[in-house]
Design an enzyme around this catalytic site. Structure first.
Site, PDB file in Angstrom:
ATOM      1  N   CYS A   1      -5.656  -3.379   2.080  1.00 36.38           N
ATOM      2  CA  CYS A   1      -5.590  -3.683   3.732  1.00 36.38           C
ATOM      3  C   CYS A   1      -6.753  -3.713   4.320  1.00 36.38           C
ATOM      4  O   CYS A   1      -7.485  -4.783   4.470  1.00 36.38           O
ATOM      5  CB  CYS A   1      -4.582  -2.523   4.070  1.00 36.38           C
ATOM      6  SG  CYS A   1      -3.806  -2.567   5.601  1.00 36.38           S
TER       7      CYS A   1
ATOM      8  N   PRO B   1      22.966   3.420  28.180  1.00 38.54           N
ATOM      9  CA  PRO B   1      23.316   3.417  29.554  1.00 38.54           C
ATOM     10  C   PRO B   1      22.852   2.133  30.094  1.00 38.54           C
ATOM     11  O   PRO B   1      21.604   1.621  30.235  1.00 38.54           O
ATOM     12  CB  PRO B   1      22.429   4.187  30.235  1.00 38.54           C
ATOM     13  CG  PRO B   1      22.009   5.246  29.143  1.00 38.54           C
ATOM     14  CD  PRO B   1      22.144   4.633  27.858  1.00 38.54           C
ATOM     15  N   LEU B   2      23.990   1.152  30.360  1.00 37.12           N
ATOM     16  CA  LEU B   2      23.617  -0.433  30.660  1.00 37.12           C
ATOM     17  C   LEU B   2      23.613  -0.595  32.225  1.00 37.12           C
ATOM     18  O   LEU B   2      24.898  -0.266  33.015  1.00 37.12           O
ATOM     19  CB  LEU B   2      24.742  -1.016  30.057  1.00 37.12           C
ATOM     20  CG  LEU B   2      24.547  -2.691  30.265  1.00 37.12           C
ATOM     21  CD1 LEU B   2      23.091  -3.258  30.011  1.00 37.12           C
ATOM     22  CD2 LEU B   2      25.758  -3.379  29.470  1.00 37.12           C
ATOM     23  N   SER B   3      22.690  -0.624  32.824  1.00 43.88           N
ATOM     24  CA  SER B   3      22.676  -0.684  34.337  1.00 43.88           C
ATOM     25  C   SER B   3      22.950  -2.002  34.846  1.00 43.88           C
ATOM     26  O   SER B   3      23.091  -2.290  36.054  1.00 43.88           O
ATOM     27  CB  SER B   3      21.367  -0.177  35.041  1.00 43.88           C
ATOM     28  OG  SER B   3      20.368  -1.043  34.704  1.00 43.88           O
ATOM     29  N   GLY B   4      22.791  -3.053  33.974  1.00 41.85           N
ATOM     30  CA  GLY B   4      22.692  -4.455  34.513  1.00 41.85           C
ATOM     31  C   GLY B   4      21.525  -5.178  34.968  1.00 41.85           C
ATOM     32  O   GLY B   4      21.502  -6.041  35.306  1.00 41.85           O
ATOM     33  N   GLY B   5      20.533  -4.088  34.758  1.00 38.03           N
ATOM     34  CA  GLY B   5      19.082  -4.691  35.127  1.00 38.03           C
ATOM     35  C   GLY B   5      18.279  -5.262  33.863  1.00 38.03           C
ATOM     36  O   GLY B   5      18.859  -5.316  32.658  1.00 38.03           O
ATOM     37  N   ALA B   6      17.425  -5.568  34.046  1.00 33.04           N
ATOM     38  CA  ALA B   6      16.486  -6.638  32.834  1.00 33.04           C
ATOM     39  C   ALA B   6      16.246  -5.664  31.730  1.00 33.04           C
ATOM     40  O   ALA B   6      16.569  -6.072  30.462  1.00 33.04           O
ATOM     41  CB  ALA B   6      15.103  -6.996  33.297  1.00 33.04           C
ATOM     42  N   ASP B   7      15.903  -4.466  31.780  1.00 31.76           N
ATOM     43  CA  ASP B   7      15.576  -3.532  30.693  1.00 31.76           C
ATOM     44  C   ASP B   7      16.563  -3.311  29.651  1.00 31.76           C
ATOM     45  O   ASP B   7      16.509  -3.329  28.652  1.00 31.76           O
ATOM     46  CB  ASP B   7      14.664  -2.292  31.216  1.00 31.76           C
ATOM     47  CG  ASP B   7      13.232  -2.578  32.128  1.00 31.76           C
ATOM     48  OD1 ASP B   7      12.809  -3.565  31.568  1.00 31.76           O
ATOM     49  OD2 ASP B   7      13.036  -1.948  32.781  1.00 31.76           O
ATOM     50  N   SER B   8      17.615  -2.390  30.384  1.00 35.72           N
ATOM     51  CA  SER B   8      18.682  -2.025  29.852  1.00 35.72           C
ATOM     52  C   SER B   8      19.550  -3.310  28.974  1.00 35.72           C
ATOM     53  O   SER B   8      20.041  -3.325  28.060  1.00 35.72           O
ATOM     54  CB  SER B   8      19.806  -1.361  30.425  1.00 35.72           C
ATOM     55  OG  SER B   8      20.310  -2.054  31.574  1.00 35.72           O
TER      56      SER B   8
ATOM     57  N   LYS C   1      -9.321   3.526  -2.330  1.00 34.31           N
ATOM     58  CA  LYS C   1      -9.895   2.452  -0.904  1.00 34.31           C
ATOM     59  C   LYS C   1     -10.887   2.819  -0.468  1.00 34.31           C
ATOM     60  O   LYS C   1     -11.251   4.057  -0.226  1.00 34.31           O
ATOM     61  CB  LYS C   1      -8.727   2.610   0.112  1.00 34.31           C
ATOM     62  CG  LYS C   1      -8.805   1.766   1.389  1.00 34.31           C
ATOM     63  CD  LYS C   1      -7.198   1.852   2.198  1.00 34.31           C
ATOM     64  CE  LYS C   1      -7.185   1.169   3.380  1.00 34.31           C
ATOM     65  NZ  LYS C   1      -6.021   1.147   4.139  1.00 34.31           N
TER      66      LYS C   1
ATOM     67  N   GLU D   1       0.970  -1.235   0.094  1.00 38.68           N
ATOM     68  CA  GLU D   1       0.111   0.046  -0.064  1.00 38.68           C
ATOM     69  C   GLU D   1       0.944   1.184  -0.078  1.00 38.68           C
ATOM     70  O   GLU D   1       1.839   1.337   0.736  1.00 38.68           O
ATOM     71  CB  GLU D   1      -0.934  -0.060   1.320  1.00 38.68           C
ATOM     72  CG  GLU D   1      -1.807   0.911   1.508  1.00 38.68           C
ATOM     73  CD  GLU D   1      -2.757   0.917   2.447  1.00 38.68           C
ATOM     74  OE1 GLU D   1      -3.723   1.554   2.701  1.00 38.68           O
ATOM     75  OE2 GLU D   1      -2.384   0.049   3.476  1.00 38.68           O
TER      76      GLU D   1
END
Length: 739
Positions: free
Chosen positions: A173, A353-360, A113, A44
């Site tokens: 669509c 920014p990598l914190s070591g937590g699940a999200d990052s 359409k 489309e």
């Protein structure tokens, strides 16, 4: 036998980049011709790109689309090839979203359409008008086009194209999903081949719904259903997930990829149209309805598309539909979206920014997956991916990426921004994951910057705030946490702009955010902290899905440290750790992530206000909680949802993946200034609690013993005996709800 070879495609178009789009269209036609196809279907609005949004209101956009179509039609691209091209067309004073059907350098018909997508992420009625007439009218081509094609007018409107040996129609669509789709009537008029040009975005667990619609369209009435879709990021929050396919009489006979780095993918099927005629002739109800049908308009084309019986042309057989697990969808969808964004933005890489937590850690794993996909695609011979990777990674001397970790080192910075409140466990997890992925990892202590700001504050006010565990107030405690969070945002953007200079690299890096959909819904994030970034690949993914993804990625992406990350309790690490206190996300929020997903589905998918949510949760949780306890939970959620709604106005652009996303830009349009006390609604809830107080036993009896299990796809399956909790309450725990 009437043998037909048809081609459909996934195209990675870019809104408003006409050169890119026409190049991909021509490449798809070339590949279709090489395969021997005589029909080619594209997605489309493929000439302009689907995501032009308010650019569709500009006359330039429509003019450029005609210019591109002229370029295609004055070449040999449509010689012997019936092609469908998507573009905007203005007729009189109305603008339409159209499929332009072409053959042998002529426009055969323009199909506007009829039913526009205008909910969720879609706003087609803002830019287009729906064609409301079941008729064909004459359309005067723009003078320059008319002169070039030696064609003044073309049929415009609803109808189909009748060839000497078959009949073909377009269905665009959304029209497939409306209550009375055009293919129902057109099938009775003898149309055998339907071409659906689509702009359908990825959403977790959505593909099955789409494919079931194609199967259903031809299962009971016969026919060939061709589907084409965009694939990639065309300039916004959506990732169009391809999966172009061909369905014959309810069987999928060809299917393209759902996620890919390719710019062009062509899917070809060889079909015997006599199989369609045979099925229709065997269905008595179809015959009866066809005999009294309403005649649909048509355009007659004295041309044959089919071949006779020919053993050199093999026929496509039914195949098993290919689905990705939700964990694979989280890995591949955002990874492909990030690659498109990176190569088209002019950036040289990402900083996280990598914190070591699940999200990052989830975001880091997705970038690592992207690097793996790039190296794999280069090894498979994709020259476009190779060219982009060489440019972004600044390779010289004919070198190119052959190892994902080496490529990650060039284009991915991770930085652990620790403080006195950070644990050694999160620091080590961040370092270990960075090593597994291959990123250039930095470890920074922000205590000095925090101390400087606090000293400045003390100089200005004569006071110095303290944490709650040290005797401070809630206001002091929150202020101290926010200082750390916002310093990290400033530092992240500084590093993203200057680290390439430090390493003698040109360009800049994009900062990646890592807040999830549940934190956005609850507002459990600091405004302008590390949730503020350039883009966020997980901003519309739930915490529960991310934890499943981490377990999957630890094995299938080879990042073993993610198992340890997933097992750790979620914590912001913004308060001091004491022997008798450790900050935990779910304690801070006053609700679990599982509860947040339930609230989110009820609020958005099932359109529940506070009172309706209370009533439904009495059914869902009535066997464990009293009505008073349910009421307190509902009030707590709506209080903090409304207090923090303003944060959604500045939410980092996020990959769209979840039906209950609170994203304020286009998907979840609501006010951001609330009376957070909800006096009328909460009073109504209190009245209901008073009425049913003491009836918990009766309520429990009405909700029979339930079995709650994890379905094969990772979703919650709720099986209730007689009585039960109802469709809405049950759906609030189902990840597939809202599709």
């Amino acid at each position: 036998m009437r043998l037909l070879k048809a081609a459909t495609c996934n195209l990675n178009q870019w809104a408003m980049d006409f050169d890119c789009n026409v190049k991909n269209i021509k490449e798809s036609i070339t590949r279709a011709k090489e395969a021997g196809a005589v029909i080619r279907l594209g997605p489309e609005l493929e000439i302009t790109g689907y995501g032009c949004e308010d650019h569709f209101l500009e006359l330039d956009t429509v003019t450029h689309a005609w210019e591109c179509l002229k370029d295609i039609l004055t070449g040999n691209w449509t010689d012997g090839m019936f092609c469908s091209f998507g573009m905007p067309v203005i007729r009189g004073s109305e603008r339409y979203n159209c499929q332009v059907l072409c053959l042998n350098r002529k426009i055969i018909m323009i199909r506007p359409k009829m039913w526009l997508a205008n909910d969720g992420n879609y706003r087609e009625l803002r830019w287009f008008t729906a064609w409301k007439h079941k008729e064909l009218v004459d359309f005067n081509l723009p003078s320059e086009i008319a002169e070039s094609l030696s064609q003044q007018t073309v049929p415009f409107g609803y109808g189909y194209v009748k060839f000497l040996d078959t009949a073909v129609a377009a269905e665009v669509c959304e029209e497939l999903f409306c209550p009375i789709p055009p293919h129902a009537e057109l099938s009775l008029n003898g149309v055998e081949v339907f071409m659906n040009a689509s702009g359908s975005h990825h959403q977790l667990r959505k593909l099955d719904l789409r494919l079931r619609a194609f199967v259903g369209a031809t299962h009971t009435r016969g026919g060939v259903y061709m589907y084409s879709n965009h694939q990639g990021c065309d300039g916004g929050r959506l990732y169009y997930d391809g999966c172009s396919c061909v369905v014959v009489n309810g069987d999928v006979v060809a299917q393209g990829s759902q996620f890919s780095l390719k710019d062009v993918e062509v899917v070809v099927a060889q079909i015997d149209l006599d199989a369609v005629a045979s099925l229709r002739g065997s269905i008595s109800s179809f015959q009866e309805q066809a005999s009294c049908k309403s005649e649909a308009p048509s355009v007659v084309v004295p041309y044959k598309l089919c071949q006779a019986f020919n053993l050199k042309m093999s026929l496509s057989s039914p195949i098993k539909i290919s689905y990705h697990s939700p964990e694979e969808e989280i890995a591949f969808g955002p990874a492909c979206w990030l690659w498109d964004y990176l190569r088209r933005s002019g950036a040289s890489g990402f900083l996280l920014p990598l914190s070591g937590g699940a999200d990052s850690s989830s975001v880091a794993a997705i970038v690592g997956c992207m690097c793996q996909l790039v190296v794999k695609e280069i090894a498979n011979g994709d020259e476009q991916v190779k060219s982009d990777a060489i440019r972004i990674g600044h390779y010289t001397d004919e070198q190119f990426p052959t190892d994902s970790k080496e490529f990650a080192k060039r284009i991915f910075y991770t930085v652990f921004m620790g403080s006195e409140n950070s644990s050694e466990a999160t620091r080590s997890r961040a370092k270990l994951l960075a090593d597994e992925i291959g990123s250039w990892h930095l470890d920074v202590c922000i205590d000095g910057v925090v101390a400087s700001l606090l000293s400045l504050f003390q100089t200005l006010t004569g006071k110095r705030p303290r944490y709650k565990v040290d005797g401070g107030s809630n206001i002091e405690n929150l202020g101290l946490q926010n200082i750390q969070a916002r310093i990290r945002m400033v530092l992240a953007f500084m590093l993203a702009s200057l680290m390439p200079w430090v390493h003698n690299k040109p360009g800049f890096y994009l900062v990646l955010g890592s807040s999830n959909v549940d934190e956005g819904l609850r507002g459990y994030l600091t405004k302008y902290d590390c949730s503020s970034a350039d883009i966020n690949p997980i901003g519309s993914i739930s915490k529960q899905d991310l934890r499943r993804f981490l377990r999957w990625a630890a094995i299938h992406l080879g990042y073993a440290s993610l198992s340890e990350v997933e097992a750790a309790p979620p914590t912001a690490e913004l308060e001091p750790i004491r022997s008798n206190y450790s900050q935990l996300d779910e304690v801070d929020m006053g609700m679990t992530y599982e509860e947040l997903s339930v609230y989110g589905r009820l609020r958005k998918i099932f359109r529940c206000g506070p009172v309706s949510m209370f009533k439904n949760l009495c059914y869902r949780w009535g066997s464990q909680l009293t009505p008073f306890e349910v009421a307190e939970k509902v009030k707590h959620f709506f209080k903090y949802y409304s207090i923090n709604r303003h944060k959604m106005t500045v939410l980092t652009p996020s990959y769209h993946a979840e039906s209950y996303s609170p994203e304020d830009n286009r998907f979840d349009l609501r006010q951001f200034l609330y009376n957070s006390r909800w006096p009328y609604q909460f009073r109504k809830i209190d009245d209901l609690v008073s009425e049913i107080d003491g009836e918990r036993g009766d309520l429990t009896k009405s909700i029979k013993q339930e079995t709650v299990g994890i379905a094969a796809d990772g979703g919650m399956g709720v099986i209730a005996a007689d009585g039960g909790m109802g469709v809405v309450a049950a759906g609030s725990g189902d990840p597939k709800a809202g599709l």
